[in-house]
Design a protein around this motif. Structure first.
Motif, PDB file in Angstrom:
ATOM      1  N   GLN A 328       0.834  -1.195   0.000  1.00  0.00           N
ATOM      2  CA  GLN A 328       0.000   0.000   0.000  1.00  0.00           C
ATOM      3  C   GLN A 328       0.875   1.254   0.000  1.00  0.00           C
ATOM      4  O   GLN A 328       0.600   2.211  -0.726  1.00  0.00           O
ATOM      5  CB  GLN A 328      -0.909  -0.034   1.255  1.00  0.00           C
ATOM      6  CG  GLN A 328      -2.135   0.859   1.127  1.00  0.00           C
ATOM      7  CD  GLN A 328      -2.944   0.538  -0.134  1.00  0.00           C
ATOM      8  OE1 GLN A 328      -3.143  -0.621  -0.462  1.00  0.00           O
ATOM      9  NE2 GLN A 328      -3.374   1.569  -0.843  1.00  0.00           N
ATOM     10  N   ALA A 329       1.929   1.202   0.805  1.00  0.00           N
ATOM     11  CA  ALA A 329       2.849   2.351   0.885  1.00  0.00           C
ATOM     12  C   ALA A 329       3.486   2.603  -0.479  1.00  0.00           C
ATOM     13  O   ALA A 329       3.652   3.747  -0.896  1.00  0.00           O
ATOM     14  CB  ALA A 329       3.917   2.094   1.935  1.00  0.00           C
ATOM     15  N   MET A 330       3.824   1.529  -1.169  1.00  0.00           N
ATOM     16  CA  MET A 330       4.424   1.663  -2.503  1.00  0.00           C
ATOM     17  C   MET A 330       3.447   2.348  -3.460  1.00  0.00           C
ATOM     18  O   MET A 330       3.808   3.280  -4.182  1.00  0.00           O
ATOM     19  CB  MET A 330       4.833   0.276  -3.030  1.00  0.00           C
ATOM     20  CG  MET A 330       5.269   0.233  -4.473  1.00  0.00           C
ATOM     21  SD  MET A 330       6.757   1.183  -4.819  1.00  0.00           S
ATOM     22  CE  MET A 330       8.002  -0.064  -4.955  1.00  0.00           C
ATOM     23  N   TYR A 331       2.181   1.901  -3.461  1.00  0.00           N
ATOM     24  CA  TYR A 331       1.209   2.512  -4.366  1.00  0.00           C
ATOM     25  C   TYR A 331       1.036   3.994  -4.083  1.00  0.00           C
ATOM     26  O   TYR A 331       1.015   4.827  -4.990  1.00  0.00           O
ATOM     27  CB  TYR A 331      -0.146   1.793  -4.274  1.00  0.00           C
ATOM     28  CG  TYR A 331      -0.108   0.437  -4.929  1.00  0.00           C
ATOM     29  CD1 TYR A 331       0.431   0.282  -6.201  1.00  0.00           C
ATOM     30  CD2 TYR A 331      -0.592  -0.697  -4.276  1.00  0.00           C
ATOM     31  CE1 TYR A 331       0.498  -0.960  -6.806  1.00  0.00           C
ATOM     32  CE2 TYR A 331      -0.538  -1.949  -4.870  1.00  0.00           C
ATOM     33  CZ  TYR A 331       0.020  -2.074  -6.136  1.00  0.00           C
ATOM     34  OH  TYR A 331       0.084  -3.298  -6.726  1.00  0.00           O
ATOM     35  N   GLU A 332       0.903   4.322  -2.803  1.00  0.00           N
ATOM     36  CA  GLU A 332       0.727   5.736  -2.440  1.00  0.00           C
ATOM     37  C   GLU A 332       1.957   6.545  -2.859  1.00  0.00           C
ATOM     38  O   GLU A 332       1.841   7.646  -3.383  1.00  0.00           O
ATOM     39  CB  GLU A 332       0.522   5.881  -0.915  1.00  0.00           C
ATOM     40  CG  GLU A 332      -0.751   5.237  -0.389  1.00  0.00           C
ATOM     41  CD  GLU A 332      -2.001   5.967  -0.853  1.00  0.00           C
ATOM     42  OE1 GLU A 332      -1.902   7.172  -1.162  1.00  0.00           O
ATOM     43  OE2 GLU A 332      -3.072   5.321  -0.936  1.00  0.00           O
ATOM     44  N   ALA A 333       3.122   5.965  -2.575  1.00  0.00           N
ATOM     45  CA  ALA A 333       4.375   6.681  -2.865  1.00  0.00           C
ATOM     46  C   ALA A 333       4.536   6.913  -4.367  1.00  0.00           C
ATOM     47  O   ALA A 333       4.982   7.971  -4.799  1.00  0.00           O
ATOM     48  CB  ALA A 333       5.561   5.900  -2.319  1.00  0.00           C
ATOM     49  N   MET A 334       4.148   5.921  -5.166  1.00  0.00           N
ATOM     50  CA  MET A 334       4.292   6.069  -6.622  1.00  0.00           C
ATOM     51  C   MET A 334       3.408   7.207  -7.126  1.00  0.00           C
ATOM     52  O   MET A 334       3.856   8.067  -7.890  1.00  0.00           O
ATOM     53  CB  MET A 334       3.927   4.754  -7.322  1.00  0.00           C
ATOM     54  CG  MET A 334       4.944   3.652  -7.046  1.00  0.00           C
ATOM     55  SD  MET A 334       4.847   2.252  -8.192  1.00  0.00           S
ATOM     56  CE  MET A 334       3.253   1.568  -7.827  1.00  0.00           C
ATOM     57  N   ASP A 335       2.137   7.214  -6.660  1.00  0.00           N
ATOM     58  CA  ASP A 335       1.230   8.286  -7.093  1.00  0.00           C
ATOM     59  C   ASP A 335       1.756   9.653  -6.666  1.00  0.00           C
ATOM     60  O   ASP A 335       1.772  10.599  -7.449  1.00  0.00           O
ATOM     61  CB  ASP A 335      -0.172   8.071  -6.501  1.00  0.00           C
ATOM     62  CG  ASP A 335      -0.907   6.959  -7.238  1.00  0.00           C
ATOM     63  OD1 ASP A 335      -0.510   6.663  -8.388  1.00  0.00           O
ATOM     64  OD2 ASP A 335      -1.860   6.387  -6.671  1.00  0.00           O
ATOM     65  N   ASP A 336       2.186   9.715  -5.417  1.00  0.00           N
ATOM     66  CA  ASP A 336       2.705  10.971  -4.871  1.00  0.00           C
ATOM     67  C   ASP A 336       3.891  11.497  -5.660  1.00  0.00           C
ATOM     68  O   ASP A 336       3.929  12.654  -6.045  1.00  0.00           O
ATOM     69  CB  ASP A 336       3.255  10.678  -3.461  1.00  0.00           C
ATOM     70  CG  ASP A 336       2.423  11.357  -2.421  1.00  0.00           C
ATOM     71  OD1 ASP A 336       1.210  11.486  -2.649  1.00  0.00           O
ATOM     72  OD2 ASP A 336       3.020  11.750  -1.400  1.00  0.00           O
ATOM     73  N   THR A 337       4.834  10.610  -5.903  1.00  0.00           N
ATOM     74  CA  THR A 337       6.073  11.007  -6.578  1.00  0.00           C
ATOM     75  C   THR A 337       5.764  11.520  -7.978  1.00  0.00           C
ATOM     76  O   THR A 337       6.274  12.556  -8.400  1.00  0.00           O
ATOM     77  CB  THR A 337       7.038   9.801  -6.669  1.00  0.00           C
ATOM     78  OG1 THR A 337       7.200   9.277  -5.347  1.00  0.00           O
ATOM     79  CG2 THR A 337       8.379  10.196  -7.225  1.00  0.00           C
ATOM     80  N   LEU A 338       4.914  10.790  -8.695  1.00  0.00           N
ATOM     81  CA  LEU A 338       4.620  11.191 -10.071  1.00  0.00           C
ATOM     82  C   LEU A 338       3.838  12.507 -10.096  1.00  0.00           C
ATOM     83  O   LEU A 338       4.106  13.377 -10.922  1.00  0.00           O
ATOM     84  CB  LEU A 338       3.851  10.082 -10.801  1.00  0.00           C
ATOM     85  CG  LEU A 338       4.659   8.796 -11.028  1.00  0.00           C
ATOM     86  CD1 LEU A 338       3.802   7.718 -11.691  1.00  0.00           C
ATOM     87  CD2 LEU A 338       5.896   9.071 -11.892  1.00  0.00           C
ATOM     88  N   GLU A 339       2.899  12.658  -9.174  1.00  0.00           N
ATOM     89  CA  GLU A 339       2.109  13.896  -9.164  1.00  0.00           C
ATOM     90  C   GLU A 339       2.978  15.103  -8.816  1.00  0.00           C
ATOM     91  O   GLU A 339       2.852  16.159  -9.417  1.00  0.00           O
ATOM     92  CB  GLU A 339       0.923  13.799  -8.186  1.00  0.00           C
ATOM     93  CG  GLU A 339      -0.268  13.037  -8.737  1.00  0.00           C
ATOM     94  CD  GLU A 339      -0.573  13.361 -10.206  1.00  0.00           C
ATOM     95  OE1 GLU A 339      -0.658  14.539 -10.577  1.00  0.00           O
ATOM     96  OE2 GLU A 339      -0.707  12.407 -11.005  1.00  0.00           O
ATOM     97  N   ARG A 340       3.837  14.931  -7.809  1.00  0.00           N
ATOM     98  CA  ARG A 340       4.697  16.056  -7.412  1.00  0.00           C
ATOM     99  C   ARG A 340       5.608  16.474  -8.556  1.00  0.00           C
ATOM    100  O   ARG A 340       5.834  17.646  -8.791  1.00  0.00           O
ATOM    101  CB  ARG A 340       5.548  15.666  -6.198  1.00  0.00           C
ATOM    102  CG  ARG A 340       4.748  15.692  -4.908  1.00  0.00           C
ATOM    103  CD  ARG A 340       5.335  14.748  -3.893  1.00  0.00           C
ATOM    104  NE  ARG A 340       6.699  15.093  -3.567  1.00  0.00           N
ATOM    105  CZ  ARG A 340       7.115  15.442  -2.357  1.00  0.00           C
ATOM    106  NH1 ARG A 340       6.247  15.505  -1.365  1.00  0.00           N
ATOM    107  NH2 ARG A 340       8.355  15.709  -2.125  1.00  0.00           N
TER     108      ARG A 340
END
Ligand code: ATP
Ligand code: MG
Length: 450
Positions: A328-340
């Motif tokens: 779950q942390a990986m999914y959130e982190a991926m979305d966050d990183t790409l959006e930022r």
């Protein structure tokens, strides 16, 4: 005509409205190094009574003994005239009106001489914004005006294949010999008109191994924030040209040296200043550059996955610390990183899928028991994920033992593979013992926590 003749005899133009004309004995560009389609297009235009030259990057590259990427033609024929002369052609209206002439599988871009829109007269208020940015630049002009609106002196050379002459309005031949990039006109004004020229000068400096003339370089640091106003798609295209030029490593260092990375690739500070992280980026850029120089392709998604890898890990750690599961942390982190990142350098969403797959495969390489390695081998992105893993190994971001294992596993026989499998639960424990000591506060890699 007389002035041109005088220029020829004296080897010196009377002003930038008259070109210095170099014969083949001086410039050394051979007609047969011009793409046959470009030759055909210039010949047809000339037979139609028009002027026609190979222009821009192709002349520059040939002068430097390099292979041009593409051949552009400049002419005094209007786009409609050009359309009439070539049955297989199309008017395309991007920022400027140009004609694409098709010739077998190739396309030659034909541009009508354009005038550089002046900044300080009444006309300019209609075509420039308050900060000097050019909003429209489609006024036809003479050849010397066309030369003046180009960016750097080495990019304003015209080659006449018929006479085998190079026409030079701004001492571009001399600058090419001195390996210098010099802006035509006042650099500050020209960057204000089109801030992308700041990225272009960086890219050319890296690609050609040229230096930037001091007065051409000076205004960049203070004008860098103007890049924020460039439409996302154009900025992305320009960055991809830099990353996929075969000189990405030098290009990114240059970009940072000029302070142009802030609003585009801010991670460069964190990556290039950290000795541990620098190795990984060095390995990935070096690899991409090598691939491109050997005529292989390199994927923008893979490049972005590399550039953002450490940002992802910081985010991943943050979400794990907040109590989310690894996945779950990986999914959130991926979305966050790409959006930022997208808030700065917007890249097409179609790349997200591949980037995420490359990242999320990394912890899966850790799982070397049961049927998991077989499933991973069958994954459509296995190759990209594995290439990424080997870069991490070279960048000391993953244990060499891990990529060695996968290297062997891929080519092993069925029996050998079975013997290689680690007991599913042991693999993580074993690895933990081997894990290199980390400095306090340093983000951990997914592999270590999978
Ligand atoms: P490359 O090898 O990357 O294709 P190039 O010099 O051919 O380099 P292009 O972007 O293909 O670059 O542009 C062709 C020519 O058009 C340039 O050489 C330059 O003369 C002119 N040009 C392109 N972009 C600009 C710009 N932003 N401002 C002024 N002139 C430009
Ligand atoms: Mg070009």
């Amino acid at each position: 005509m007389i002035r041109r003749w005088l220029g020829k005899v004296l080897g010196k133009p009377s002003s930038s409205s008259e070109p210095r004309i170099f014969p083949v004995t001086q410039h050394g560009i051979r007609r047969d190094s011009i793409h046959p389609c470009a030759l055909k297009v210039t010949r047809t235009l000339k037979e139609g009574g028009y002027a026609a030259f190979v222009v821009g990057g192709a002349v520059r590259d040939l002068l430097l003994g390099r292979e041009p990427k593409d051949f552009d033609i400049a002419t005094d024929a209007s786009p409609e005239d050009v359309r009439r002369l070539f049955r297989r052609s199309r008017l395309i209206g991007r920022r400027f009106q140009i004609v694409h002439v098709y010739c077998g599988p190739d396309t030659i871009e034909v541009t009508t001489f354009r005038a550089h829109t002046p900044q300080n007269d009444e006309e300019s208020s209609r075509v420039t914004a308050e900060d000097g940015m050019l909003l429209r630049d489609n006024v036809f002009g003479s050849q010397h005006e066309d030369a003046a609106r180009r960016d750097f002196t080495v990019n304003a050379l015209y080659y006449d294949p018929e006479k085998e002459e190079v026409w030079d309005y701004h001492d571009g031949v001399a600058d090419a010999r001195k390996k210098v990039l010099r802006m035509i006109g006042d650099p500050t004004t020209r960057y204000r008109e089109d801030p992308v020229r700041m990225l272009r000068v960086t890219r050319f400096a890296a690609k050609l191994d040229f230096h930037i003339a001091p007065d051409t370089r000076a205004p960049i640091s203070s004008l860098a924030p103007m890049l924020e106003r460039i439409p996302a798609a154009r900025l992305f295209d320009e960055m991809m040209k830099l990353l996929l030029s075969g000189h990405a490593e030098r290009g990114l260092h240059q970009l940072r040296a000029e302070g142009l990375h802030h609003g585009i690739l801010p991670m460069l500070d964190a990556v290039l200043d950290d000795p541990g992280r620098k190795h990984f980026l060095h390995a990935s850029l070096h690899d991409t550059d090598e691939r491109i120089r050997h005529g292989q392709s390199a994927s923008p998604a893979f490049m972005l996955a590399c550039l953002l890898w450490f940002d992802l890990q910081t985010q991943w750690q943050k979400y794990r610390d907040s109590g989310l599961s690894e996945q779950q942390a990986m999914y959130e982190a991926m979305d966050d990183t790409l959006e930022r990142q997208r808030e700065m350098l917007a890249f097409p969403r179609r790349l997200d899928g591949t980037i995420k797959e490359i990242w999320s495969l990394q912890p899966r390489f850790e799982q070397r028991g049961g049927s998991r390695p077989y499933r991973l081998l069958d994954h459509p992105r296995f190759r990209a994920g594995y290439d990424f893993l080997t870069l991490r190994t070279r960048g000391e971001d993953a244990p060499a033992e891990l990529s060695d294992w996968w290297d062997r596993f891929q080519d092993a026989s069925e029996d050998e593979r079975t013997a290689m499998l680690l007991p599913a639960t042991v693999s993580a424990t074993k690895r933990r013992r081997k894990r290199p000591r980390r400095k306090p506060g340093e983000a951990s890699t997914p592999s270590e926590n999978a």
